[in-house]
Scaffold this motif. Structure first.
Motif, PDB file in Angstrom:
ATOM      1  N   GLY A   1       0.824  -1.194   0.000  1.00 55.36           N
ATOM      2  CA  GLY A   1       0.000   0.000   0.000  1.00 55.36           C
ATOM      3  C   GLY A   1       0.859   1.246   0.000  1.00 55.36           C
ATOM      4  O   GLY A   1       1.667   1.467  -0.888  1.00 55.36           O
ATOM      5  N   PHE A   2       0.715   2.062   1.045  1.00 55.60           N
ATOM      6  CA  PHE A   2       1.476   3.299   1.140  1.00 55.60           C
ATOM      7  C   PHE A   2       2.951   3.004   1.391  1.00 55.60           C
ATOM      8  O   PHE A   2       3.293   2.152   2.209  1.00 55.60           O
TER       9      PHE A   2
ATOM     10  N   HIS B   1      -1.417  19.909   8.578  1.00 55.81           N
ATOM     11  CA  HIS B   1      -1.499  20.411   7.213  1.00 55.81           C
ATOM     12  C   HIS B   1      -1.199  19.267   6.247  1.00 55.81           C
ATOM     13  O   HIS B   1      -0.133  18.638   6.324  1.00 55.81           O
ATOM     14  N   PHE B   2      -2.130  18.992   5.348  1.00 56.67           N
ATOM     15  CA  PHE B   2      -1.992  17.870   4.419  1.00 56.67           C
ATOM     16  C   PHE B   2      -1.971  18.346   2.973  1.00 56.67           C
ATOM     17  O   PHE B   2      -2.732  19.241   2.590  1.00 56.67           O
ATOM     18  N   LEU B   3      -1.115  17.717   2.184  1.00 57.15           N
ATOM     19  CA  LEU B   3      -1.083  17.913   0.744  1.00 57.15           C
ATOM     20  C   LEU B   3      -0.933  16.555   0.078  1.00 57.15           C
ATOM     21  O   LEU B   3      -0.027  15.787   0.411  1.00 57.15           O
ATOM     22  N   ILE B   4      -1.852  16.229  -0.828  1.00 59.94           N
ATOM     23  CA  ILE B   4      -1.761  15.008  -1.634  1.00 59.94           C
ATOM     24  C   ILE B   4      -1.831  15.418  -3.097  1.00 59.94           C
ATOM     25  O   ILE B   4      -2.711  16.202  -3.480  1.00 59.94           O
TER      26      ILE B   4
ATOM     27  N   ASP C   1       2.512   8.258  -9.359  1.00 55.91           N
ATOM     28  CA  ASP C   1       2.196   7.947  -7.970  1.00 55.91           C
ATOM     29  C   ASP C   1       1.471   9.126  -7.320  1.00 55.91           C
ATOM     30  O   ASP C   1       1.596  10.279  -7.743  1.00 55.91           O
ATOM     31  N   TRP C   2       0.728   8.830  -6.247  1.00 58.14           N
ATOM     32  CA  TRP C   2       0.059   9.858  -5.444  1.00 58.14           C
ATOM     33  C   TRP C   2       0.911  10.102  -4.197  1.00 58.14           C
ATOM     34  O   TRP C   2       1.123   9.190  -3.403  1.00 58.14           O
ATOM     35  N   TRP C   3       1.378  11.335  -4.008  1.00 57.34           N
ATOM     36  CA  TRP C   3       2.302  11.677  -2.920  1.00 57.34           C
ATOM     37  C   TRP C   3       1.591  12.372  -1.773  1.00 57.34           C
ATOM     38  O   TRP C   3       0.625  13.100  -1.970  1.00 57.34           O
TER      39      TRP C   3
ATOM     40  N   GLY D   1       5.652  10.119   1.774  1.00 56.97           N
ATOM     41  CA  GLY D   1       5.766   8.951   0.926  1.00 56.97           C
ATOM     42  C   GLY D   1       4.698   8.972  -0.142  1.00 56.97           C
ATOM     43  O   GLY D   1       4.129  10.024  -0.452  1.00 56.97           O
ATOM     44  N   TYR D   2       4.374   7.788  -0.694  1.00 59.97           N
ATOM     45  CA  TYR D   2       3.480   7.756  -1.842  1.00 59.97           C
ATOM     46  C   TYR D   2       2.675   6.466  -1.901  1.00 59.97           C
ATOM     47  O   TYR D   2       3.052   5.431  -1.342  1.00 59.97           O
ATOM     48  N   TRP D   3       1.518   6.564  -2.586  1.00 65.06           N
ATOM     49  CA  TRP D   3       0.724   5.405  -2.971  1.00 65.06           C
ATOM     50  C   TRP D   3       1.099   5.079  -4.412  1.00 65.06           C
ATOM     51  O   TRP D   3       0.897   5.899  -5.313  1.00 65.06           O
ATOM     52  N   PRO D   4       1.641   3.886  -4.682  1.00 65.64           N
ATOM     53  CA  PRO D   4       2.085   3.572  -6.040  1.00 65.64           C
ATOM     54  C   PRO D   4       0.943   3.601  -7.054  1.00 65.64           C
ATOM     55  O   PRO D   4      -0.178   3.149  -6.769  1.00 65.64           O
ATOM     56  N   ALA D   5       1.223   4.137  -8.227  1.00 64.74           N
ATOM     57  CA  ALA D   5       0.215   4.211  -9.286  1.00 64.74           C
ATOM     58  C   ALA D   5      -0.323   2.825  -9.641  1.00 64.74           C
ATOM     59  O   ALA D   5      -1.488   2.682 -10.031  1.00 64.74           O
TER      60      ALA D   5
END
Length: 303
Positions: free
Chosen positions: A149-150, A177-180, A189-191, A201-205
């Motif tokens: 996953g993450f 404070h969150f940024l995706i 990927d989603w960071w 870190g990231y969620w793999p595409a």
């Protein structure tokens, strides 16, 4: 691993904040992790005993509840603001952090942002980030235990670790404070970044189907799992446990809501909508770029 770019536009520092300080975690009192390592929450004996099996530990059906108790039903309740109708490539938001009271085991209260794509009945994908208060670990994948996953790369923040300090009613207020964002210039990927400092870190595409290109909806707000017993609503709190009408330092809030459009620019949403499943239990007010939300759960108007 690093993202190939950051979205352009407003930063957290560009927007005035009433937060008095940034949140740290309790384990920081005992030191920090060395380079090329990440902090992982310690697995305790009671954590393993609550799992139905070793294979299922850390990855539970969401929501999870005891189906053998005929006097109990369970369902989730939202109080959220959302945008829909366009292609979205991420979001930014500031979340006021509290410690809501939880009534039942396996109940939880969470304040989070959702990035959604696809159809809820067929191919829905979702990315969720925020803070959660529960008694037992419940539902979904709330840590890095459910690989692949993450993927965490940050050595400063432990996912699932306790937050400190926490907002106080009519007192000091603290924020996360969150940024995706989707790295469309790189691997897709989603960071995740927390604050201006912590690239988490990231969620793999490769994990996604309906979020492989973009998202179709973004939500911000609170969710409670209500283990209703004998027809009585839970008294588990959402946010601060107080209704939005009480305002700053008393009700929980989101602020600095932004979305990332197809040009990779952070923008304030032009129009947003609200949903409160049971407004007499948990409610939300919408002011486009910021809002108050939450409630006490069971009360005279929410029996």
């Amino acid at each position: 691993m690093r993202p190939s770019f950051h979205p352009e536009g407003l930063s957290f520092d560009d927007v005035s904040s009433k937060s008095e300080s940034q949140i740290t975690q309790l384990w920081h009192l005992n030191g920090r992790c060395p380079e090329e390592t990440i902090p992982i929450r310690r697995t305790k004996e009671e954590d393993l005993l609550r799992a139905s099996s070793v294979a299922n530990y850390g990855w539970n059906k969401y929501p999870q509840f005891d189906t053998t108790d005929t006097n109990k039903t369970a369902f989730s309740e939202n109080a959220i603001v959302f945008v829909t109708g366009d292609k979205y490539y991420g979001t930014k938001a500031t979340i006021n952090a509290w410690k809501p009271q939880i009534q039942e085991q396996d109940e939880f209260s969470t304040s989070q942002l959702w990035i959604l794509g696809g159809n809820a009945t067929t191919d829905m994908n979702s990315i969720v980030a925020g803070w959660m208060k529960d008694i037992n670990q419940t539902g979904g994948c709330n840590s890095i235990l459910c690989s692949p996953g993450f993927v965490q790369i940050n050595k400063e923040i432990a996912l699932g670790g306790s937050l400190n300090p926490i907002s106080v009613y009519a007192g000091s207020q603290y924020e996360l404070h969150f940024l995706i964002w989707k790295d469309i210039k790189g691997r897709g990927d989603w960071w995740l970044q927390i604050g201006n400092k912590y690239l988490m870190g990231y969620w793999p595409a490769s994990r996604f189907v309906s979020l492989s290109e973009s998202a179709s909806q973004i939500q911000w707000g609170g969710l409670v799992l209500n283990q209703q017993k004998n027809g009585q609503h839970t008294s588990t709190q959402m946010g601060s446990g107080h209704f939005p009408e009480e305002g700053f330092s008393k009700a929980s809030y989101f602020t600095n809501l932004q979305i990332i459009d197809g040009s990779n620019i952070l923008r304030f949403p032009k129009k947003s909508y609200i949903v409160a499943d049971k407004p007499n239990c948990y409610n939300v007010t919408n002011f486009i770029n910021n809002f108050y939300y939450g409630g006490p759960g069971r009360n005279p108007n929410c029996p």
